[in-house]
Design a protein around this motif. Structure first.
Motif, PDB file in Angstrom:
ATOM      1  N   PRO A 223       0.808  -1.230   0.000  1.00 30.70           N
ATOM      2  CA  PRO A 223       0.000   0.000   0.000  1.00 30.70           C
ATOM      3  C   PRO A 223       0.838   1.275   0.000  1.00 30.70           C
ATOM      4  N   ASP A 224       2.083   1.194   0.459  1.00 29.54           N
ATOM      5  CA  ASP A 224       2.931   2.395   0.515  1.00 29.54           C
ATOM      6  C   ASP A 224       3.800   2.554  -0.731  1.00 29.54           C
ATOM      7  N   SER A 225       4.530   1.473  -1.082  1.00 32.69           N
ATOM      8  CA  SER A 225       5.481   1.566  -2.190  1.00 32.69           C
ATOM      9  C   SER A 225       4.896   1.134  -3.526  1.00 32.69           C
ATOM     10  N   GLY A 226       3.842   0.320  -3.485  1.00 37.37           N
ATOM     11  CA  GLY A 226       3.280  -0.191  -4.726  1.00 37.37           C
ATOM     12  C   GLY A 226       3.978  -1.424  -5.247  1.00 37.37           C
ATOM     13  N   ALA A 227       5.115  -1.802  -4.646  1.00 35.17           N
ATOM     14  CA  ALA A 227       5.856  -2.987  -5.072  1.00 35.17           C
ATOM     15  C   ALA A 227       5.093  -4.253  -4.677  1.00 35.17           C
ATOM     16  N   MET A 228       5.186  -5.286  -5.510  1.00 38.81           N
ATOM     17  CA  MET A 228       4.498  -6.528  -5.225  1.00 38.81           C
ATOM     18  C   MET A 228       5.161  -7.251  -4.053  1.00 38.81           C
ATOM     19  N   GLU A 229       4.354  -7.765  -3.126  1.00 42.01           N
ATOM     20  CA  GLU A 229       4.876  -8.484  -1.989  1.00 42.01           C
ATOM     21  C   GLU A 229       3.991  -9.689  -1.679  1.00 42.01           C
ATOM     22  N   THR A 230       4.585 -10.666  -1.003  1.00 46.63           N
ATOM     23  CA  THR A 230       3.859 -11.880  -0.645  1.00 46.63           C
ATOM     24  C   THR A 230       3.044 -11.630   0.608  1.00 46.63           C
ATOM     25  N   LEU A 231       1.760 -11.963   0.548  1.00 50.49           N
ATOM     26  CA  LEU A 231       0.826 -11.708   1.639  1.00 50.49           C
ATOM     27  C   LEU A 231       0.244 -13.033   2.118  1.00 50.49           C
ATOM     28  N   LEU A 232       0.140 -13.201   3.436  1.00 46.81           N
ATOM     29  CA  LEU A 232      -0.482 -14.384   4.024  1.00 46.81           C
ATOM     30  C   LEU A 232      -1.979 -14.148   4.198  1.00 46.81           C
ATOM     31  N   VAL A 233      -2.769 -15.031   3.598  1.00 47.92           N
ATOM     32  CA  VAL A 233      -4.230 -14.946   3.712  1.00 47.92           C
ATOM     33  C   VAL A 233      -4.706 -16.100   4.594  1.00 47.92           C
ATOM     34  N   PRO A 234      -5.272 -15.834   5.765  1.00 54.19           N
ATOM     35  CA  PRO A 234      -5.722 -16.909   6.665  1.00 54.19           C
ATOM     36  C   PRO A 234      -6.904 -17.676   6.073  1.00 54.19           C
ATOM     37  N   ASP A 235      -6.906 -18.997   6.289  1.00 54.53           N
ATOM     38  CA  ASP A 235      -8.038 -19.848   5.925  1.00 54.53           C
ATOM     39  C   ASP A 235      -8.574 -20.473   7.212  1.00 54.53           C
ATOM     40  N   GLY A 236      -9.152 -19.660   8.059  1.00 57.84           N
ATOM     41  CA  GLY A 236      -9.644 -20.130   9.348  1.00 57.84           C
ATOM     42  C   GLY A 236      -9.217 -19.197  10.468  1.00 57.84           C
ATOM     43  N   ARG A 237      -9.656 -19.490  11.670  1.00 52.95           N
ATOM     44  CA  ARG A 237      -9.385 -18.620  12.812  1.00 52.95           C
ATOM     45  C   ARG A 237      -7.957 -18.770  13.340  1.00 52.95           C
ATOM     46  N   GLY A 238      -7.419 -19.955  13.270  1.00 54.19           N
ATOM     47  CA  GLY A 238      -6.093 -20.189  13.824  1.00 54.19           C
ATOM     48  C   GLY A 238      -6.120 -20.383  15.321  1.00 54.19           C
ATOM     49  N   GLU A 239      -4.981 -20.779  15.881  1.00 49.07           N
ATOM     50  CA  GLU A 239      -4.870 -21.022  17.331  1.00 49.07           C
ATOM     51  C   GLU A 239      -3.647 -20.299  17.868  1.00 49.07           C
ATOM     52  N   PHE A 240      -3.869 -19.366  18.791  1.00 44.05           N
ATOM     53  CA  PHE A 240      -2.772 -18.668  19.459  1.00 44.05           C
ATOM     54  C   PHE A 240      -2.313 -19.497  20.669  1.00 44.05           C
ATOM     55  N   GLN A 241      -1.002 -19.601  20.820  1.00 47.76           N
ATOM     56  CA  GLN A 241      -0.430 -20.359  21.935  1.00 47.76           C
ATOM     57  C   GLN A 241       0.436 -19.424  22.763  1.00 47.76           C
ATOM     58  N   ALA A 242      -0.187 -18.804  23.763  1.00 51.25           N
ATOM     59  CA  ALA A 242       0.504 -17.818  24.592  1.00 51.25           C
ATOM     60  C   ALA A 242       1.666 -18.451  25.350  1.00 51.25           C
TER      61      ALA A 242
END
Length: 248
Positions: A223-242
């Motif tokens: 969004p800032d530079s316009g350069a193409m970058e790899t983005l992670l798209v979640p497929d689900g809620r996920g699990e946080f392990q504090a």
């Protein structure tokens, strides 16, 4: 007034010219004694131990490789400029067909393309023109009458969910995910579920928390530079392990 002009015999002129030629040859010899002058004689020494210069490669390839218990494996391989790869393997089994996604880091030598996945396992290919030929698990050629070749294609990254594990942090309205297996740091296409899960696990401390999630990768403009970058798209809620880290 007449200015007297001295003249030299023809023999003396020849001697002077010979001396000039000798001096010029001596100067050239001194210059060639410096490093880098004898390019032709030094060239074989400079190439010893050096790899062949890498040539540009297509970004993606696709082909159907043999399968022991199915009709074939439709394999798609994508190389990203950040040093990561994504592979999509579709096992052709009629109604029981299944698709699997994997990813990791890639490296290229003069002879082979080496893919290392999140578990440290390696897969090898070799370049044949603009195509890739799959090699055996030990990196040796596969002796077979069947084709193990992938042809270059233009395609987007697959959306097959992949199991991912890494450190997630959300700060200043930006979510980042550092993959435990590869060390690659990816921006996240964030969701409300992730924000809420992170807030509960981190107790609003804005420190990285271990996240296990299924997701896929896509290429999007920054969004800032316009350069193409790899983005992670979640497929689900996920699990946080504090309280846990990648090494745990």
């Amino acid at each position: 007034f007449d200015i007297p002009v001295s003249s030299s015999p023809a023999g003396e002129d020849k001697d002077i010219n010979v001396k000039k030629l000798l001096l010029a040859a001596a100067a050239l010899g001194m210059l060639c004694a410096l490093p880098g002058c004898n390019n032709r004689s030094d060239e074989p020494l400079q190439k010893v131990g050096q790899q062949e210069k890498l040539q540009p490669m297509p970004q993606s390839w696709r082909g159907v490789v043999p399968c022991a218990d199915c009709e074939g494996i439709e394999t798609s391989l994508f190389l990203n400029q950040d040093g990561t790869w994504v592979m999509n393997e579709h096992y052709l089994k009629g109604a029981k067909s299944a698709t699997f996604g994997s990813w990791g880091r890639w490296a290229r030598t003069a002879e082979k393309l080496v893919l290392t996945d999140g578990r440290g396992e390696k897969r090898y290919f070799r370049v044949k023109g603009d195509r890739l030929e799959m090699l055996a698990r030990d990196g040796s050629p596969i002796v077979s009458s069947n084709s193990y070749t992938l042809a270059p294609v233009k395609a987007s990254l697959p959306t097959t969910p992949m199991a991912m594990r890494g450190m997630y942090i959300y700060s200043a309205d930006v979510a980042m995910f550092t993959d435990c297996a590869t060390g690659v740091r990816l921006p996240v296409d964030n969701t409300i579920a992730l924000e809420e899960g992170y807030a509960a696990a981190s107790r609003s401390s804005e420190k990285p928390v271990l996240l296990v999630i299924k997701g896929h990768l896509t290429l999007e403009p920054n969004p800032d530079s316009g350069a193409m970058e790899t983005l992670l798209v979640p497929d689900g809620r996920g699990e946080f392990q504090a309280g846990k880290a990648c090494a745990d």
